[in-house]
Each structure stands twice: as C-alpha cells, then as structure tokens.
Design a protein around this motif. Structure first.
Motif, short mmCIF file in Angstrom:
data_model
loop_
_atom_site.label_atom_id
_atom_site.label_comp_id
_atom_site.label_asym_id
_atom_site.label_seq_id
_atom_site.Cartn_x
_atom_site.Cartn_y
_atom_site.Cartn_z
N SER A 96 0.84 -1.19 0.00
CA SER A 96 0.00 0.00 0.00
C SER A 96 0.87 1.24 0.00
CB SER A 96 -0.90 0.03 1.24
OG SER A 96 -1.75 -1.09 1.29
N CYS A 97 0.39 2.27 -0.64
CA CYS A 97 1.08 3.56 -0.67
C CYS A 97 0.04 4.63 -0.37
CB CYS A 97 1.72 3.80 -2.03
SG CYS A 97 2.40 5.47 -2.25
N VAL A 98 0.19 5.25 0.80
CA VAL A 98 -0.75 6.28 1.21
C VAL A 98 -0.12 7.64 0.92
CG1 VAL A 98 -2.07 7.28 3.10
CG2 VAL A 98 -1.70 4.80 3.00
N ALA A 99 -0.88 8.49 0.22
CA ALA A 99 -0.39 9.82 -0.14
C ALA A 99 -0.98 10.87 0.79
CB ALA A 99 -0.76 10.13 -1.58
N SER A 100 -0.21 11.94 0.97
CA SER A 100 -0.68 13.01 1.85
C SER A 100 -1.72 13.88 1.19
CB SER A 100 0.51 13.89 2.29
OG SER A 100 1.17 14.44 1.15
N GLY A 101 -1.77 13.84 -0.16
CA GLY A 101 -2.75 14.64 -0.87
C GLY A 101 -3.71 13.79 -1.65
N ASN A 102 -4.58 14.43 -2.39
CA ASN A 102 -5.54 13.70 -3.22
C ASN A 102 -4.81 13.06 -4.40
OD1 ASN A 102 -7.83 14.48 -1.71
ND2 ASN A 102 -7.83 16.47 -2.71
N ILE A 103 -4.89 11.74 -4.48
CA ILE A 103 -4.12 11.06 -5.52
C ILE A 103 -4.67 11.32 -6.92
CG2 ILE A 103 -3.29 9.28 -3.96
CD1 ILE A 103 -5.29 7.36 -5.25
#
Length: 115
Positions: free
Chosen positions: A21-28
C-alpha cells in the motif's frame, strides 16, 4: 509537499502473495501518474507498474499476469497486489507519484521472497 508512505512488505515463500500500500498526503487524483518501482541489491531501480490519471496501466514484462496495480481515490491509496512471488522479486519497493513534472518518492518497503 507530497508525502508517500509504503507498507505491506515482508518475508514470504515463493508462490506466496503480498499486497503493498502507498498512502499519499494529498488527493491522488491530482497526480498525473503513480507507480511502483523496485530496486534489488546491486541493480538499478526499475519500473514494476504504473497507473496514469486516465487509468492507463503499464506493467513490467517480468510481473505481467502476477501483479496488479490499483488505487482507491477515496483513501488516497495506491496498491500493488503481488501473487505467485518469485525469489527474483526480492527488492525494496518504492511508490512514486508525479505531479506537474515533479516526482515524489516514498521511503520504500522491503519484500523478500525465499525459495
């Protein structure tokens, strides 16, 4: 500033499965493209799979049919489902996001496949 955090790596036997999983700090959905890369010891970093804003998906030949890239915009998360893992899949896996020509990288997560 975009931050990417990978998780889900670990040790697995050949033939097994893992989901990264890769969680982004902004809207992907604001990223032009996202992708998974990997780097094995002594080798160059290589593309594993990528997905564009238009959902165009590309896989490396070595993982086609075994790995699946996907994303959940609501969770700002990209995934890499890895099946039928092989020892040669052992590497540090990195998440990358591209926005307006700038690449952002995560810190990487180790995947080790034992024979």
């Amino acid at each position: 500033q975009v931050q990417l955090v990978e998780s889900g790596g670990g040790l697995v036997q050949a033939g097994g499965s893992l989901t990264l999983s890769c969680v982004a700090s902004g809207n992907i959905f604001s990223f032009n493209a996202m992708g998974w890369y990997r780097q094995a010891p002594g080798k160059q970093r290589e593309l594993v799979a990528s997905i564009t804003i238009g959902d165009r998906i590309t896989y490396a030949d070595s993982v086609t049919g075994r790995f699946t890239i996907s994303r959940d915009n609501a969770k700002n998360t990209m995934y890499l489902q890895m099946n039928s893992l092989k020892p040669e899949d052992t590497a540090v896996y990195y998440c990358k996001a591209t926005k307006w020509g700038i690449d952002y990288w995560g810190q990487g997560t180790q995947v080790t496949v034992s024979s």
